[in-house]
Design an enzyme around this catalytic site. Structure first.
Site, mmCIF file in Angstrom:
data_model
loop_
_atom_site.group_PDB
_atom_site.id
_atom_site.type_symbol
_atom_site.label_atom_id
_atom_site.label_comp_id
_atom_site.label_asym_id
_atom_site.label_seq_id
_atom_site.Cartn_x
_atom_site.Cartn_y
_atom_site.Cartn_z
ATOM 1 N N SER A 185 88.448 -22.407 33.918
ATOM 2 C CA SER A 185 87.631 -22.672 35.306
ATOM 3 C C SER A 185 86.333 -21.743 35.245
ATOM 4 C CB SER A 185 88.494 -22.623 36.521
ATOM 5 O OG SER A 185 88.610 -20.979 36.706
ATOM 6 N N ASP A 186 85.553 -21.970 36.281
ATOM 7 C CA ASP A 186 84.412 -21.086 36.421
ATOM 8 C C ASP A 186 84.776 -19.946 37.412
ATOM 9 O OD1 ASP A 186 81.834 -19.973 36.411
ATOM 10 O OD2 ASP A 186 80.871 -21.830 36.316
ATOM 11 N N TRP A 187 84.051 -19.026 37.747
ATOM 12 C CA TRP A 187 84.384 -17.914 38.403
ATOM 13 C C TRP A 187 84.765 -18.365 39.796
ATOM 14 C CZ3 TRP A 187 83.469 -12.593 37.415
ATOM 15 C CH2 TRP A 187 83.745 -11.621 38.629
ATOM 16 N N ALA B 133 86.621 -20.710 40.821
ATOM 17 C CA ALA B 133 86.470 -22.046 40.881
ATOM 18 C C ALA B 133 87.834 -22.805 41.692
ATOM 19 C CB ALA B 133 85.894 -22.929 40.191
#
Length: 759
Positions: free
Chosen positions: A287-289, A291
């Site tokens: 995942s992104d930060w 997210a």
């Protein structure tokens, strides 16, 4: 080697310590070592492998690696760290993982190494402007060598989001507006980061990001919704990800945004259905930060446990920083035991990534301090950074050969605070780049000035503030000079993540400075520093020349001097159009024609603006040279293997120079409207004065296929038109082929590379 399991579980801790029932699918492709590990792990240890913790912040690395954090590693509660670096400190952390945790599973160390680690190259949109796979791969190779020498295994690059709206700040991080060009850039960077064998100590795991359609947010506002058609998704925004998957990208990152209401981090259809199912991607998905936790903000999850279940079920393997998987997912699993199968798959993919990197066999190979000292900012690395920076600059305008500046040019006033701004040359996501490493634009022009050229400087104004008090001094200096090099644009803090802009004109201080200098009546060469296409109608009208440098990295000054003084002919080409005004974006050369095309003969009833031309200020593919090139006729044939086109290109000027030969395709009649033009090939060639080369393009039939539905592309019988030239708006020759038989393809057309040859 695996450590033997010797820890016994106390009765009170049995639920947390006992290995979970494995529900791996029958077609599990994990190695025996990974399968054995999975069978030995507790649920909590599995959840720990899915957790990526922040070891610091991007500007304060390793700051969170406290004694408490080491205890978490000993308990198996962390699988990866980001914002960490350094061969020696990471060696100590890795020893704790492999020697003091129950199973001895090594950690993955990660950082955003986007356009260099210590040797900083031009920002990615500038790199894309070279239109050369060799440049992209070489820069990524250097990045991998330096990052791996500092203990890192994993980078969150390349960013391959297609972006056509320059209001979006992260356009600086990608390859521009075109899916074909973006796919080639993705493949080249992945090859550079990962090399031929990921288990070698000088390679790092690449991450193609941000999976979905992150580059097309509503209003150009970062993190915003992407509301687009299925056709646009599959024909424009996904082809680079397909190419990245086929290139063997070790990982992909999901995007922050939603697509038509479905957040990418919870989009099971897109991740498990398309990416893993149709494309057979077998790498790690992160995942992104934060997210996963932000799925609550999206409104698709009520609790953190719900958010974790959605992401895990969709196919996300590692949770970047939100700690939902490690802290909250057990609750969801207890409520829905079927999630154990998804858990095992996710853990298996994390362990497989570590295995492919060779970390189980030699976890300390990335921690040689002598190698770290030798690799970082080496002379060879700096030389490559200078070469690539020179090839990335785009000459937008050059009336009456205002450039290059030759011996005897006299007093040259270099005006603009950006001429000495080292931070800005490092750009967005500068990893371990330092301003002290940068040779500024002014330094380069002063050091390399030829005989009879005197370089003077005044700051005038900086784009980061509204202080205009220095403009008077700048005007006085300009009036005393023979000519002016005006350095204006954006500073680094105006482009990048969370830096969307509603206004694409230069900052007010830069416009005021430019107007004051133009009003002196002196000849003005503009050096444009920017991380995005800007609306610069005033510069386009009043400047004698405009050299778009983007943000060039540590060798900015020498590279600029090479171009300005004529040692190297400019050869960069725009990977995205420059608009005439903010209201004209988003724009693309490849838009559909509409029923009333933009035709002057149709007057007010055509697809146009009333107040300005519909065309961009500078089109996709544009870039001038100190030399000139002529094109012969385009020959075109077709057979069972595809389409074959050839064109002669001759250097008719006086400089040795590079030309980027661009091939565009048009399907004039189809079952759906087709773009006016689509890039289907290019080749950068070097030519001496008077030299002629023949460029051959070989396309497959699948490259003309039209999207019908996911996994189904239609190849239509009929005419295909091809055009070749120096830009999307400077087409020099045309030809057609006839496709005799229809067919089908399951590959995104823009993802397929055109084979080129030169003789």
């Amino acid at each position: 080697m695996l450590k033997p399991v010797t820890v016994m579980c106390m009765a009170v801790a049995l639920a947390a310590c006992a290995p979970a029932e494995s529900r791996l699918p029958d077609n599990n492709a994990f190695s025996p070592r990974v399968t054995e590990l999975l069978a030995s792990m507790t649920v909590d240890e599995k959840l720990g492998q899915l957790h990526q913790a922040a070891g610091g912040r991007s500007r304060n690395l390793n700051s969170r690696l406290t004694d408490d954090e080491l205890d978490r590693v000993r308990r198996g509660e962390v699988g990866s760290y980001l914002h960490v670096a350094g061969a020696e400190p990471l060696a100590a952390l890795q020893r704790v993982a492999v020697e003091e945790s129950r199973l001895g599973i090594p950690l993955l160390f990660a950082m955003d190494v986007v356009h260099g680690y210590r040797t900083i190259f031009p920002v990615p949109i500038a790199m894309a402007s070279t239109w050369d796979e060799a440049d992209w791969e070489a820069a990524a190779r250097v990045s991998a060598e330096e990052a791996s020498a500092s203990g890192l295994h994993w980078t969150f690059a390349p960013m391959i989001d297609i972006a056509r709206d320059p209001r979006w700040g992260r356009i600086v991080e990608g390859g521009g507006a075109d899916p074909y060009l973006g796919a080639r850039m993705a493949e080249a960077q992945i090859a550079g980061y990962q090399g031929g064998d990921l288990s070698q100590a000088d390679t790092i795991l690449a991450t193609a990001k941000h999976f979905g359609a992150y580059g097309v947010p509503t209003g150009g506002r970062d993190y915003g919704t992407a509301d687009l058609s299925e056709r646009s998704l599959y024909e424009i925004y996904l082809p680079p990800f397909y190419a990245a998957s086929r290139a063997g990208s070790g990982s992909m990152m999901t995007a922050f945004n939603d697509i038509a209401g479905v957040p990418s981090t919870a989009n099971e259809t897109l991740i498990d259905g398309t990416l893993r199912g149709r494309w057979d991607f077998d790498g790690l998905i992160v995942s992104d930060w934060n997210a996963i936790a932000e799925l609550i903000n999206h409104g698709v999850a009520e609790t953190r446990a719900d958010a974790g279940a959605l992401a895990l079920r969709a196919g996300v393997d590692m949770d970047m920083t939100s700690a939902v998987f490690v802290n909250d997912l057990r609750q969801a699993i207890e409520a829905e035991p079927a999630l154990l199968a998804d858990l095992d798959l996710a853990v298996g993919r994390v362990l497989t990534a570590k295995e492919r990197l060779g970390l189980f066999d030699n976890p300390m190979v990335y921690h040689q301090t002598a190698r770290e000292t030798a690799e970082l900012l080496s002379p060879d690395h700096r030389a490559l950074a200078r070469d690539v920076a020179g090839r990335s600059m785009v000459l937008l305008k050059n009336d009456d050969n205002a450039l290059p500046l030759t011996a005897g040019a006299g007093r040259v006033a270099v005006i603009g605070a950006l001429a000495t701004d080292a931070w800005t040359q490092l750009g967005s996501w500068r990893a371990q780049g330092r301003p002290d490493d940068v040779v500024t634009l002014l330094d380069g022009l002063q050091t390399r000035a030829p005989e009879g050229v005197e370089i003077l400087h005044a700051a005038g104004a900086h784009p980061g503030n509204d202080d205009l008090t220095g403009i008077a001094e700048a005007v006085a200096l300009a009036e005393s000079a023979d000519r002016v090099v005006l350095v204006v644009g954006e500073d680094y803090d105006l482009s990048g993540e969370a830096r969307s802009r509603s206004d694409l004109f230069m900052p007010a201080s830069q416009r005021a400075l430019a107007d004051a200098i133009f009003n002196t009546g002196k000849p003005v060469i503009v050096v444009l520093v920017t991380g995005r296409p800007l609306a610069i109608p005033n510069l386009a009208e009043r400047a004698d020349a405009i050299l778009n440098t983007w943000m060039l990295g540590v060798e900015a000054g020498p590279a600029l001097a090479d171009i300005v003084y004529g040692d190297v002919s400019p050869s960069g080409r725009l990977p995205v159009s420059f608009p005439r005004a903010t209201g004209a974006v988003p724009y693309t050369y490849s838009e559909f024609p509409s029923g009333r095309p933009a035709d002057p003969d149709l007057g007010r009833d055509s697809n146009r603006y009333h107040d300005q031309p519909i065309t961009p200020q500078f089109p996709f593919g544009h870039g001038l040279s100190y030399s000139a090139f002529s094109y012969g006729e385009l020959s075109a044939t077709s057979d069972e293997s595809g389409y074959h086109l050839s064109v002669d290109v001759t250097n008719t000027g006086e400089y040795e120079a590079d030309e980027v030969v661009q091939l565009y395709m048009r399907d004039p009649v189809s079952f759906v409207a087709r773009p006016q033009l689509e890039l289907r090939g290019y080749r950068r060639i070097s030519l001496s004065p008077g030299e002629r080369l023949t460029v051959h393009f070989h396309l497959t039939a699948a490259q003309s296929a039209v999207f019908e539905r996911p996994g189904a592309w239609r190849i239509e019988a009929g005419e295909l038109q091809f055009h070749v030239g120096a830009s999307s708006a400077d087409l020099r020759a045309s030809a057609s082929v006839n496709v005799d038989a229809s067919g089908t393809s399951d590959v995104p057309a823009s993802a397929i590379e055109t084979r080129t040859e030169v003789e």
